[in-house]
Design a protein around this motif. Structure first.
Motif, mmCIF file in Angstrom:
data_model
loop_
_atom_site.group_PDB
_atom_site.id
_atom_site.type_symbol
_atom_site.label_atom_id
_atom_site.label_comp_id
_atom_site.label_asym_id
_atom_site.label_seq_id
_atom_site.Cartn_x
_atom_site.Cartn_y
_atom_site.Cartn_z
ATOM 1 N N SER A 1 144.089 0.370 53.143
ATOM 2 C CA SER A 1 144.759 -0.358 52.830
ATOM 3 C C SER A 1 145.245 -1.137 54.602
ATOM 4 N N ALA A 2 145.387 -0.572 55.487
ATOM 5 C CA ALA A 2 145.850 -0.524 57.121
ATOM 6 C C ALA A 2 144.900 -1.878 57.499
ATOM 7 N N MET A 3 143.368 -1.655 57.462
ATOM 8 C CA MET A 3 142.170 -1.784 57.858
ATOM 9 C C MET A 3 141.969 -2.968 57.082
ATOM 10 N N GLN A 4 142.333 -3.052 56.174
ATOM 11 C CA GLN A 4 141.801 -4.828 55.813
ATOM 12 C C GLN A 4 143.078 -5.427 56.118
ATOM 13 N N HIS A 5 144.067 -4.978 56.077
ATOM 14 C CA HIS A 5 145.105 -6.002 56.660
ATOM 15 C C HIS A 5 144.531 -6.276 58.089
ATOM 16 N N LEU A 6 144.497 -5.667 58.976
ATOM 17 C CA LEU A 6 144.202 -6.022 59.973
ATOM 18 C C LEU A 6 142.615 -6.805 60.204
ATOM 19 N N HIS A 7 141.759 -6.585 59.270
ATOM 20 C CA HIS A 7 141.065 -7.644 59.613
ATOM 21 C C HIS A 7 141.208 -9.157 58.861
ATOM 22 N N ALA A 8 142.194 -9.075 57.184
ATOM 23 C CA ALA A 8 143.059 -10.146 57.296
ATOM 24 C C ALA A 8 143.014 -11.242 58.308
ATOM 25 N N ARG A 9 143.935 -10.199 59.613
ATOM 26 C CA ARG A 9 144.490 -10.924 60.771
ATOM 27 C C ARG A 9 144.038 -11.321 61.994
ATOM 28 N N GLY A 10 142.354 -11.236 61.529
ATOM 29 C CA GLY A 10 141.749 -11.604 62.792
ATOM 30 C C GLY A 10 141.789 -10.759 63.738
ATOM 31 N N MET A 11 141.257 -9.073 63.380
ATOM 32 C CA MET A 11 141.448 -7.538 64.330
ATOM 33 C C MET A 11 140.420 -6.953 64.352
ATOM 34 N N LEU A 12 140.493 -5.577 64.859
ATOM 35 C CA LEU A 12 138.873 -5.038 65.095
ATOM 36 C C LEU A 12 140.658 -4.447 65.914
ATOM 37 N N HIS A 13 140.296 -2.660 65.012
ATOM 38 C CA HIS A 13 141.019 -1.992 65.463
ATOM 39 C C HIS A 13 140.713 -1.087 66.615
ATOM 40 N N GLY A 14 139.349 -0.981 66.415
ATOM 41 C CA GLY A 14 137.862 -0.333 68.028
ATOM 42 C C GLY A 14 138.311 0.846 67.817
ATOM 43 N N ASP A 15 138.750 1.491 67.500
ATOM 44 C CA ASP A 15 139.468 2.730 67.845
ATOM 45 C C ASP A 15 140.145 3.649 66.275
ATOM 46 N N LEU A 16 139.085 4.018 65.623
ATOM 47 C CA LEU A 16 139.759 3.589 64.143
ATOM 48 C C LEU A 16 139.424 5.804 63.609
ATOM 49 N N TYR A 17 140.094 6.575 64.654
ATOM 50 C CA TYR A 17 139.540 8.213 64.096
ATOM 51 C C TYR A 17 140.884 8.787 63.662
ATOM 52 N N ALA A 18 140.768 9.821 63.519
ATOM 53 C CA ALA A 18 141.183 11.144 63.197
ATOM 54 C C ALA A 18 143.020 11.335 64.019
ATOM 55 N N HIS A 19 142.349 11.821 65.213
ATOM 56 C CA HIS A 19 143.081 11.632 65.976
ATOM 57 C C HIS A 19 144.582 10.442 66.193
ATOM 58 N N ASN A 20 143.650 9.275 65.456
ATOM 59 C CA ASN A 20 145.277 8.549 65.279
ATOM 60 C C ASN A 20 146.090 8.084 64.578
ATOM 61 N N ILE A 21 146.275 8.645 63.593
ATOM 62 C CA ILE A 21 146.273 8.817 61.714
ATOM 63 C C ILE A 21 147.566 9.824 62.551
ATOM 64 N N LEU A 22 148.252 9.840 61.526
ATOM 65 C CA LEU A 22 149.872 10.925 61.579
ATOM 66 C C LEU A 22 149.596 11.220 60.150
ATOM 67 N N TRP A 23 149.754 12.220 59.174
ATOM 68 C CA TRP A 23 150.112 12.103 57.696
ATOM 69 C C TRP A 23 150.396 12.996 57.236
ATOM 70 N N HIS A 24 150.870 13.344 56.111
ATOM 71 C CA HIS A 24 151.812 13.501 55.372
ATOM 72 C C HIS A 24 151.104 14.235 53.738
ATOM 73 N N ALA A 25 151.828 15.142 53.228
ATOM 74 C CA ALA A 25 150.552 15.941 51.998
ATOM 75 C C ALA A 25 151.234 14.907 50.402
ATOM 76 N N GLN A 26 152.408 14.443 51.111
ATOM 77 C CA GLN A 26 153.374 13.834 50.728
ATOM 78 C C GLN A 26 152.977 12.265 50.282
ATOM 79 N N ARG A 27 152.985 12.050 51.678
ATOM 80 C CA ARG A 27 153.444 10.743 51.741
ATOM 81 C C ARG A 27 152.283 9.779 52.366
ATOM 82 N N GLY A 28 150.668 10.356 52.216
ATOM 83 C CA GLY A 28 149.746 9.322 52.793
ATOM 84 C C GLY A 28 149.634 9.171 53.569
ATOM 85 N N GLY A 29 148.732 8.230 55.081
ATOM 86 C CA GLY A 29 148.130 8.680 56.152
ATOM 87 C C GLY A 29 149.204 6.922 56.970
#
Length: 449
Positions: free
Chosen positions: A326-354
């Motif tokens: 969902s986050a990446m769809q948002h970025l692409h819709a705004r004309g942007m590539l993240h360039g570093d889509l990696y797990a080390h750039n993601i925070l997560w919580h078991a009940q609240r997602g990423g």
């Protein structure tokens, strides 16, 4: 860190790795006494400008780091080291890369922050190459021979002088992480994005810095109080070129990203820092969220390193994947590539997602036509496929077959045939619904009447 005295006294005999940073102006010949054991040689942070012609005598050498020295030419003797996997010469004054200086065995080459205007065609002979870091140079083009680098997965060409991107980039079947910001073709798009999507400004005097939360190549993040009680995060940029590019490009990307529930983005720009430092006020993420994985190691090269006990249910994995898609769809819709889509750039919580953060490698697609922009978006889908693969590998229960199919589609070598993030998100939502229904049915059937 080792010492020259230890080396000369023979106390490093049998060492597989040595690290010498002690103002060296000449290569210490005593290193050759370790030829039968030495695999990693780190000579970063010295004053070296040349390496010996017989460097190949270190016949077991696999990793060579010579960053922050005074080299102006990449030494040709490196090219005769037949076992070299990784070579790093970041932050020298290199302007010349001889054809003979690149051993075909290379898997990871770091030439960030130099003065290179041209690369030799022999770069295309390094067919094992997975990771190539060239940000902060003076390149206007890449050798056409690089189209042969079918295993290349990460490429950093930010902060150079590219007016266009080579079309053959989209033919590389494994390229997943591409950073291009801070080039002439991109800077106008950066400026336009900044102007169109400006954020509020915060006076430095309204902020009270607290503990340091983290530090990366581009800046330092602190917990802070805005006004009398509002808790925020503050990122102060360092100003120098990083492995991803210019910090001001990252700031532009943070602002252009706008707001989204599963993105860690900017809330305001900071004005009036006493030292002129640029900074952003960011949302403070609940400390219950933790980093999904560590960054790649020398051994893993392009893939993140997870804790040995990293495990989760399929429903948690799907929630994280949905949030990131969902986050990446948002970025692409705004004309942007993240360039570093990696797990080390993601925070997560078991009940609240990423939550996805770190825009150091992000770049704008505004200068590309619609077909090109969509093609480069599909390139980034392979990074998502890698993430999906890693999440599924650590599930404690079986995932729906449709998710494995999605993962395979994201990883397929034909860039144009990969799904969009909108399609991926729809498939993940359907998989989550079917998984939830199955779990509920299983739970009900296991209860005695």
């Amino acid at each position: 860190m080792n010492t020259l005295a230890e080396l000369r006294a023979g106390r490093l005999a049998g060492a597989k790795r040595i690290d010498l940073s002690c103002g060296l102006t000449e290569f210490p010949r005593e290193v050759f006494e370790l030829a039968d054991s030495l695999e990693t040689l780190n000579l970063s942070g010295n004053a070296l400008h040349t390496l010996p012609d017989d460097l190949h005598r270190l016949h077991r050498l696999r990793v060579l780091f010579c960053s922050d020295n005074r080299f102006t030419t990449l030494p040709e003797s490196i090219g005769r080291c037949s076992q070299l996997d990784i070579v790093g010469f970041k932050a020298n004054q290199i302007h010349t890369v001889p054809a003979a200086a690149l051993p075909p065995s290379l898997r990871w080459l770091i030439l960030t922050d130099n003065q290179i205007e041209e690369l030799p065609d022999t770069l295309g002979h390094c067919t094992r190459m997975q990771k190539l870091m060239l940000a902060g140079n003076r390149l206007r083009a890449l050798p056409a021979s690089m189209a042969a680098l079918q295993g290349l997965e990460l490429l950093r060409i930010s902060a150079n002088r590219f007016h266009t991107l080579p079309a053959w980039l989209l033919s590389l079947p494994r390229l997943s992480w591409l950073a291009c910001a801070g080039n002439p073709f991109d800077t106008q798009a950066e400026d336009a994005a900044m102007a169109a999507r400006s954020v509020p400004h915060t006076d430095w005097r309204e902020l009270t810095l607290g503990k340091k939360l983290g530090e990366g190549a581009s800046g330092v993040i602190h917990q802070a109080t805005l006004g009398t009680s509002r808790q925020v995060a503050v990122k102060l940029f360092k100003g120098a070129v990083t492995s991803d590019g210019w910090p001001h490009s990252e700031m532009a990307a943070c602002i252009a990203a706008g707001t989204h529930p599963t993105l860690i983005t900017a809330q305001s720009r900071i004005d009036g820092h006493p030292d002129g430092v640029q900074g952003l006020v960011m949302g403070l993420v609940d400390p219950a969220f933790v980093t999904l994985a560590g960054p790649p190691s020398l051994a893993s090269c392009t893939r993140d390193v997870y804790a040995e006990d990293a495990r989760w249910t399929c429903s948690v994995a799907l929630r994280i994947a949905r949030d990131i898609a969902s986050a990446m769809q948002h970025l692409h819709a705004r004309g942007m590539l993240h360039g570093d889509l990696y797990a080390h750039n993601i925070l997560w919580h078991a009940q609240r997602g990423g939550r996805l953060g770190d825009f150091g490698a992000a770049w704008m697609t505004g200068a590309l036509d619609a077909a090109q922009a969509h093609a480069f978006e599909r390139l980034e889908m392979r990074a998502f496929g890698c993430l999906l693969q890693e999440l599924l590998e650590r599930c404690t229960d079986a995932a729906p077959a449709s998710v494995a199919t999605l993962k395979d589609r994201c990883l397929q070598p034909d860039v144009a045939a990969r799904p969009s993030f909108a399609e991926a998100l729809q498939m993940l939502q359907q998989a989550s619904s079917s998984s939830s229904s199955f779990s509920s049915s299983s739970s009900s059937s296991s209860v005695s009447p």
